[in-house]
Design a protein around this motif. Structure first.
Motif, PDB file in Angstrom:
ATOM      1  N   LEU A 148      30.448  31.564   2.800  1.00 21.21           N
ATOM      2  CA  LEU A 148      29.590  32.228   1.812  1.00 21.21           C
ATOM      3  C   LEU A 148      28.117  31.883   2.011  1.00 21.21           C
ATOM      4  O   LEU A 148      27.233  32.613   1.537  1.00 21.21           O
ATOM      5  N   ARG A 149      27.808  30.799   2.702  1.00 21.99           N
ATOM      6  CA  ARG A 149      26.407  30.493   3.020  1.00 21.99           C
ATOM      7  C   ARG A 149      25.797  31.579   3.892  1.00 21.99           C
ATOM      8  O   ARG A 149      24.626  31.937   3.745  1.00 21.99           O
ATOM      9  N   VAL A 150      26.621  32.101   4.815  1.00 20.62           N
ATOM     10  CA  VAL A 150      26.132  33.090   5.781  1.00 20.62           C
ATOM     11  C   VAL A 150      26.419  34.513   5.314  1.00 20.62           C
ATOM     12  O   VAL A 150      25.604  35.418   5.497  1.00 20.62           O
ATOM     13  N   PHE A 151      27.594  34.701   4.701  1.00 20.95           N
ATOM     14  CA  PHE A 151      27.994  36.034   4.223  1.00 20.95           C
ATOM     15  C   PHE A 151      28.207  35.949   2.710  1.00 20.95           C
ATOM     16  O   PHE A 151      29.344  35.799   2.240  1.00 20.95           O
ATOM     17  N   PRO A 152      27.140  36.028   1.911  1.00 22.90           N
ATOM     18  CA  PRO A 152      27.268  35.852   0.451  1.00 22.90           C
ATOM     19  C   PRO A 152      27.901  37.066  -0.234  1.00 22.90           C
ATOM     20  O   PRO A 152      27.251  37.840  -0.931  1.00 22.90           O
ATOM     21  N   VAL A 153      29.210  37.214  -0.023  1.00 22.32           N
ATOM     22  CA  VAL A 153      29.961  38.337  -0.580  1.00 22.32           C
ATOM     23  C   VAL A 153      30.466  37.964  -1.970  1.00 22.32           C
ATOM     24  O   VAL A 153      30.708  36.785  -2.273  1.00 22.32           O
ATOM     25  N   LYS A 178      25.159  31.529  -2.852  1.00 21.14           N
ATOM     26  CA  LYS A 178      26.456  31.810  -2.240  1.00 21.14           C
ATOM     27  C   LYS A 178      27.027  33.147  -2.679  1.00 21.14           C
ATOM     28  O   LYS A 178      28.202  33.438  -2.452  1.00 21.14           O
ATOM     29  N   CYS A 179      26.206  33.956  -3.326  1.00 17.48           N
ATOM     30  CA  CYS A 179      26.563  35.333  -3.660  1.00 17.48           C
ATOM     31  C   CYS A 179      25.273  36.154  -3.647  1.00 17.48           C
ATOM     32  O   CYS A 179      24.229  35.687  -4.134  1.00 17.48           O
ATOM     33  N   SER A 180      25.345  37.329  -3.063  1.00 20.67           N
ATOM     34  CA  SER A 180      24.152  38.190  -2.983  1.00 20.67           C
ATOM     35  C   SER A 180      23.833  38.850  -4.318  1.00 20.67           C
ATOM     36  O   SER A 180      22.834  39.574  -4.434  1.00 20.67           O
ATOM     37  N   ALA A 181      24.683  38.631  -5.333  1.00 20.46           N
ATOM     38  CA  ALA A 181      24.468  39.113  -6.707  1.00 20.46           C
ATOM     39  C   ALA A 181      24.235  40.611  -6.790  1.00 20.46           C
ATOM     40  O   ALA A 181      23.227  41.064  -7.336  1.00 20.46           O
ATOM     41  N   PRO A 182      25.196  41.414  -6.295  1.00 15.76           N
ATOM     42  CA  PRO A 182      25.048  42.863  -6.477  1.00 15.76           C
ATOM     43  C   PRO A 182      25.175  43.283  -7.933  1.00 15.76           C
ATOM     44  O   PRO A 182      24.773  44.382  -8.312  1.00 15.76           O
ATOM     45  N   CYS A 183      25.712  42.381  -8.767  1.00 14.38           N
ATOM     46  CA  CYS A 183      25.878  42.699 -10.188  1.00 14.38           C
ATOM     47  C   CYS A 183      24.539  42.911 -10.883  1.00 14.38           C
ATOM     48  O   CYS A 183      24.453  43.613 -11.901  1.00 14.38           O
TER      49      CYS A 183
END
Length: 691
Positions: A148-153, A178-183
């Motif tokens: 998740l550090r590299v791919f914050p899905v 650790k999340c790109s926060a699309p919310c």
């Protein structure tokens, strides 16, 4: 029980073409599904004389009340239809693999607007990318936490996602990166899906591309003196490498393959699968099955392939599948796999190199899984109770046989004839009460006569101990007691230190012998001669797993799924193992014996000194007493004793090379029976009391 002739198709009705057939019982339930290259030839095998059928097949055809078939064009279509019908009808006589656990997968829900990474179990869903299976859920979470550090899905549930979107505040993972926060619209749906695609690509083994890209970005950041960004990229690279290290490289050529291994016995089979992607083991799973039909290893592999890939398509079916044995015929299965994948699939048995070594590892895992399954099954109290009840009902006993003794005879072409006695109480082995016997009454090979002698000796001791409430020691007292003559010195040794009677004082409720009607008759005759009429006797014939009773012309056939049969098989196999180990030990001791063993006071050190000095037993035999005295530690009196012992021992016949006819000279330093070269035998697995 139905007569197969009552529903046998008329001559000429069955087509001579590929197809799938179904046997149904009287209630129209499908009990068996099979496929055939030629329906006529295959079905004819089921309608022969019942005595010629395997017990499992005989049970199936006598349970069935009708048979029907469907003609297809090719063997591949037959394979597909067979799998569909087995899934639909779940026939009781077909091989059915069952997971020994519910394996977790790493799943990416690509069917959602904002794909989510999560742990999933159970049936696979359409539109979800799966990776694994893994042995433990925590292994998935550890891997995901690093990636998740590299791919914050996104990893949150639907409820958490909606609540964050409503409040405009992301969860903790969004704050720590650790999340790109699309919310909260930090990234668009398209950008988030691209992150999910990259995550999936990395999990499928395409790791080098991302590491090289990050290393390039780290170098550029350092050149631009953006050291914080470079440090973060460095940590991302370390996280990816750490995630990769969790799966060690097992195949150096970055192979995508599945390895399938099978461990089996007469009643059950265990299958283990290793999923290798990019040369690394990405997942592992296993199944166990009851062998309710007569089946080869190749057929077990075919059923495992159906179970594994029946609902998979595309890359879920690897380019290479390695198996311990090929199905017969292999071409339809290979074509079916290629159809599931959409391209060619290599199905083969590894012969050498890394793949063969990895297959041996998978095979060991399968063997351990089978042993563990049997151990769990045997340790279950409810299962053991049911097994004892089934044995009691099948043999018409007054009560459940809480103590079972099993006897087996072992020899090598009539030499070193021995017997074993193993004891099971409440369905569990009591190894402290195992006994082993040497056959003393006659020489040569006669299993029936040997069984009569062993049963007689064991229960003659039981009668003596029943009178004296104890047991004798080895040696002269044992011989006296066996003849019914107990001495005053032996009576004091008939009990343990705490006063409890020793092991032979306890009678079994059931005696099991390894063999058929002749061995059972011999055991019953031995008990009758001793006047014992309250101990039941049965035999278990290994070839067909039939239970024989004294005086019965026909055997008792227990169902293949019977816990009672399973227990009897375990008892019989344990007696066989114990007898074999004892026989091997006796044989190895006989081969290692030497005339020097009979010389009093001559230990191993001086034996080795003699052999080292003279080079062989043959040269030692021809030496004079003065020459023997030259060996350090050998006095004249000892030398004279050695010379006498060697002179009395008959010299061995010369060894002959059977290919050339050449007489072989004895190798220096060897020591065998009467000068024969020593041969090592297998060590005894456990020392039991010799009787």
């Amino acid at each position: 029980m139905a007569d197969p002739s009552s529903y046998r198709p008329k001559p000429g009705e069955i087509p001579d073409s590929p197809g799938v057939y179904r046997f149904r019982d009287e209630h129209r339930r499908v009990i068996y599904v099979g496929k055939a290259k030629s329906l006529r030839q295959r079905l004819a095998n089921y309608f022969q004389d019942l005595a010629g059928l395997h017990p499992r097949t005989r049970s199936m055809v006598t349970t069935a009340a009708s048979v029907e078939w469907t003609v297809v064009s090719t063997e591949v279509e037959a394979l597909q239809l067979e799998y569909s019908w087995i899934k639909e009808y779940d026939p009781r006589f077909n091989v059915k693999y069952r997971d020994d656990k519910s394996y977790p997968y790493l799943a990416v829900t690509m069917n959602e607007d904002y794909p989510r990474v999560q742990v999933m179990r159970g049936h696979k869903k359409k539109g979800v990318r799966y990776f694994g299976p893994y042995a433990h859920a925590w292994a998935i979470r550890d891997t995901v936490d690093l990636l998740l550090r590299v791919f914050p899905v996104r990893t949150c549930s639907a409820g958490v996602f909606k609540n964050a979107a409503r409040t405009g505040r992301p969860c903790l993972l969004g704050y720590i990166g650790k999340c790109s926060a699309p919310c909260v619209d930090r990234v668009s749906a398209e950008e988030h899906r691209e992150l999910a695609d990259e995550f999936c690509d990395f999990m499928t083994g395409r790791t080098a591309t991302y590491i090289r890209r990050l290393e390039k970005q780290m170098g550029e950041a350092a050149e631009e003196m953006e050291y914080e960004r470079a440090a973060r990229l460095r940590d991302d690279i370390e996280a990816l490498k750490k995630a990769m290290e969790k799966n060690a490289v097992v195949l150096a050529d970055a192979t995508d393959a599945d390895l399938i291994a099978v461990a089996e016995d007469e009643l059950e089979a265990a299958v283990q699968i290793f999923h290798v992607r990019g040369g690394r083991v990405r997942g592992q799973r296993g199944w166990v099955t009851d062998k309710v039909e007569e089946i080869t290893t190749g057929a077990l592999v075919e059923h495992a392939l159906q179970q594994l890939y029946g609902e998979e398509t595309g890359d879920a079916v690897p380019k290479e599948v390695l198996v311990p044995a090929l199905p017969d015929p292999v071409e339809p299965v290979q074509e079916w796999l290629a159809g599931r994948r959409g391209s060619g699939v290599s199905l083969r048995v590894p012969q050498r190199g890394d793949k063969k070594a990895l297959m041996e590892t998978v095979q060991r895992n399968a063997q351990q899984a089978l042993v563990l399954h049997k151990t769990k099954r045997a340790s279950d109290l409810t299962t053991r109770s049911r097994a004892l009840e089934e044995i009691s009902d099948a043999l018409d006993l007054d009560s459940a046989p809480l103590r079972i003794e099993c006897y087996d005879i072992s020899h090598l072409q009539g030499d070193d004839v021995v017997a074993s006695m193993v004891v099971f109480e409440d369905g569990l082995a009591r190894k402290s009460e195992y006994r082993r016997f040497q056959i003393k009454g006659f020489a040569g090979q006669d299993d029936v006569r040997s069984m009569h002698e062993v049963i007689t000796r064991r229960f003659r001791r039981y009668l003596a101990e029943k009178e004296k409430t104890g047991e004798w020691s080895d040696g002269e007292d044992a011989e006296n007691a066996e003849n019914g003559q107990l001495t005053s010195t032996s009576v004091g040794t008939l009990t343990e230190d705490d006063g409890r009677p020793k092991k032979f004082a306890y009678p079994p409720q059931l005696v099991v012998v390894d063999g058929g009607a002749p061995q059972v008759t011999a055991a019953q005759r031995a008990l009758d001669d001793l006047g014992i009429d309250d101990i039941a006797v049965c035999g278990l014939a290994k070839r067909l797993e039939e239970v024989w009773l004294p005086g019965d012309d026909d055997p008792v056939v227990l169902p293949r799924t019977s816990e009672g049969l399973y227990l009897l098989q375990r008892v019989r196999d344990e007696a066989h193992r114990f007898a074999i180990s004892y026989q091997r030990t006796k044989r190895s001791k006989r081969f290692r014996s030497s005339p020097l063993d009979d010389v009093p006071g001559l230990g191993d050190t001086r034996k080795q000194a003699l052999l080292k000095h003279f080079g062989s037993l043959k040269k030692l035999r021809s030496a004079t007493i003065d020459q023997i005295c030259e060996v350090p530690g050998i006095g004249r009196k000892t030398a004279e004793t050695i010379a006498v012992a060697l002179a009395q021992a008959a010299p061995a016949a010369p060894a002959v090379n059977m290919a050339t006819g050449e007489i072989m000279e004895e190798e220096p330093g060897t020591m065998g029976s009467s000068g024969e070269p020593a041969t090592m035998g297998a060590p005894d697995e456990r020392r039991g009391q010799e009787t």
